[in-house]
Design a protein around this motif. Structure first.
Motif, short mmCIF file in Angstrom:
data_model
loop_
_atom_site.label_atom_id
_atom_site.label_comp_id
_atom_site.label_asym_id
_atom_site.label_seq_id
_atom_site.Cartn_x
_atom_site.Cartn_y
_atom_site.Cartn_z
N VAL A 192 0.84 -1.19 0.00
CA VAL A 192 0.00 0.00 0.00
C VAL A 192 0.88 1.25 0.00
O VAL A 192 2.08 1.19 0.28
CB VAL A 192 -0.94 0.01 1.23
N ASP A 193 0.24 2.38 -0.30
CA ASP A 193 0.95 3.65 -0.29
C ASP A 193 1.01 4.26 1.10
O ASP A 193 1.94 5.02 1.42
CB ASP A 193 0.24 4.63 -1.24
N ALA A 194 0.01 3.96 1.92
CA ALA A 194 -0.05 4.53 3.26
C ALA A 194 -1.00 3.69 4.11
O ALA A 194 -1.76 2.87 3.58
CB ALA A 194 -0.53 5.99 3.21
N VAL A 195 -0.95 3.91 5.42
CA VAL A 195 -1.89 3.24 6.31
C VAL A 195 -2.66 4.30 7.09
O VAL A 195 -2.18 5.43 7.30
CB VAL A 195 -1.18 2.28 7.30
N ILE A 196 -3.87 3.93 7.49
CA ILE A 196 -4.71 4.79 8.31
C ILE A 196 -4.99 4.07 9.63
O ILE A 196 -5.37 2.90 9.63
CB ILE A 196 -6.04 5.11 7.61
N LEU A 228 9.07 11.52 12.34
CA LEU A 228 7.90 12.38 12.39
C LEU A 228 7.49 12.85 11.00
O LEU A 228 6.30 13.14 10.77
CB LEU A 228 8.19 13.59 13.29
N THR A 229 8.44 12.90 10.09
CA THR A 229 8.14 13.36 8.72
C THR A 229 7.20 12.43 7.97
O THR A 229 6.62 12.81 6.97
CB THR A 229 9.44 13.50 7.92
N ARG A 230 7.06 11.19 8.45
CA ARG A 230 6.16 10.23 7.79
C ARG A 230 4.86 10.02 8.55
O ARG A 230 4.05 9.19 8.17
CB ARG A 230 6.88 8.88 7.61
N LEU A 231 4.66 10.80 9.61
CA LEU A 231 3.45 10.68 10.42
C LEU A 231 2.51 11.83 10.11
O LEU A 231 2.91 12.99 10.12
CB LEU A 231 3.81 10.66 11.90
N ASP A 265 9.27 -1.33 9.05
CA ASP A 265 9.58 -2.30 8.01
C ASP A 265 9.63 -1.68 6.62
O ASP A 265 10.33 -2.18 5.73
CB ASP A 265 8.54 -3.44 8.02
N ASN A 266 8.87 -0.60 6.42
CA ASN A 266 8.79 0.05 5.11
C ASN A 266 9.13 1.54 5.27
O ASN A 266 8.29 2.34 5.68
CB ASN A 266 7.39 -0.10 4.53
N PRO A 267 10.38 1.93 4.94
CA PRO A 267 10.82 3.31 5.15
C PRO A 267 10.07 4.34 4.31
O PRO A 267 10.22 5.55 4.54
CB PRO A 267 12.31 3.27 4.75
N GLN A 268 9.30 3.90 3.32
CA GLN A 268 8.57 4.84 2.46
C GLN A 268 7.12 5.04 2.90
O GLN A 268 6.42 5.91 2.37
CB GLN A 268 8.58 4.33 1.01
N LEU A 269 6.67 4.25 3.85
CA LEU A 269 5.27 4.24 4.21
C LEU A 269 4.87 5.47 5.03
O LEU A 269 5.53 5.83 5.99
CB LEU A 269 4.96 2.98 5.02
N GLU A 270 3.77 6.10 4.62
CA GLU A 270 3.18 7.18 5.41
C GLU A 270 2.10 6.61 6.33
O GLU A 270 1.39 5.69 5.95
CB GLU A 270 2.57 8.26 4.51
#
Length: 238
Positions: free
Chosen positions: A40-44, A107-110, A72-77
């Protein structure tokens, strides 16, 4: 006239066990369909109870799973959604983001979305503020029993989601809490189905009735139900 109404009433009552069993099966089946690190591109992460900025056990279980996915996924938002009830100093989203940050996710991915007093309301705010999310593939991280309803409400708001229930949920079979949360979600599914068939206004009436029943069975919930109803009426949300 009373004799004519009686068969209808009995007919409606006879449907209750069938509705209960059907929705229990739907909730349980969906809760077992756990995706293993879905692409996935992101999780909610839908918010739930937090206490002055400290997530409750159920919220922490969702957040810990989201943090693991993020590590586990450094690109995940990671989007954490949920507002605050009257008297709260922090929103659910703020408390959730801070919890995940402490797990080591940058924090940049949160992404907090500190609005909404229930799952649907939070989704509505999220989509209104970030309509581009409708084009992404998303995973919803929540409790296993809540997973089906959370995904259906997300899709109702136009989001493309898959389920990724947390394995850390403190409610496990055969504990009382497992049965309580299952019954809660059966009621939630009744409201969702009512909204799909009859519309949101009718679903609100159904939801109010179920909350009154829950308050009668568990008096400690009456205050929160009253807050939710008052907040919902003031904001015009369903």
């Amino acid at each position: 006239m009373a004799a004519k109404r009686l068969p209808i009433s009995l007919g409606v009552l006879s449907l209750i066990p069938a509705v209960f069993v059907m929705n229990a099966a739907r909730v349980l089946w969906h809760s077992r369909c756990r995706s293993h690190a879905p692409e996935v591109d992101a999780v909610i992460v839908p918010g739930t109870a937090q206490y002055d900025g400290v997530p409750g056990r159920y919220f922490a279980a969702r957040l810990d799973h989201a943090a693991q996915r993020g590590l586990d996924n450094p690109q995940l938002e990671i989007w954490v959604i949920g507002g605050q009830l009257p008297g709260d100093r922090f929103s659910e989203a703020e408390a959730g983001v801070e919890h995940i940050r402490r797990s080591g996710v940058p924090l940049t991915r949160l992404r907090p979305c500190p609005h909404g007093f229930n799952t649907l309301g939070s989704y509505q705010h999220l989509v209104a503020e970030h309509p581009d999310l409708k084009e992404q593939k998303l995973a919803v991280i929540t409790d296993p029993h809540h997973s089906l309803r959370a995904c259906l409400l997300a899709r109702e708001c136009g989001l493309k989601v898959v389920a990724d229930p947390t394995p850390y949920c403190p409610s496990t079979f055969p504990n009382k809490s497992w049965f309580r949360t299952l019954i809660h979600e059966i009621g939630g599914m009744v409201v969702v189905d009512c909204a799909r068939v009859f519309g949101r206004s009718t679903a609100r009436v159904c939801e109010d009735a179920l909350r009154r029943l829950d308050g009668w069975l568990r008096p400690s919930h009456k205050t929160r139900h009253a807050q939710l109803k008052a907040t919902g009426n003031s904001r015009g949300q369903g």
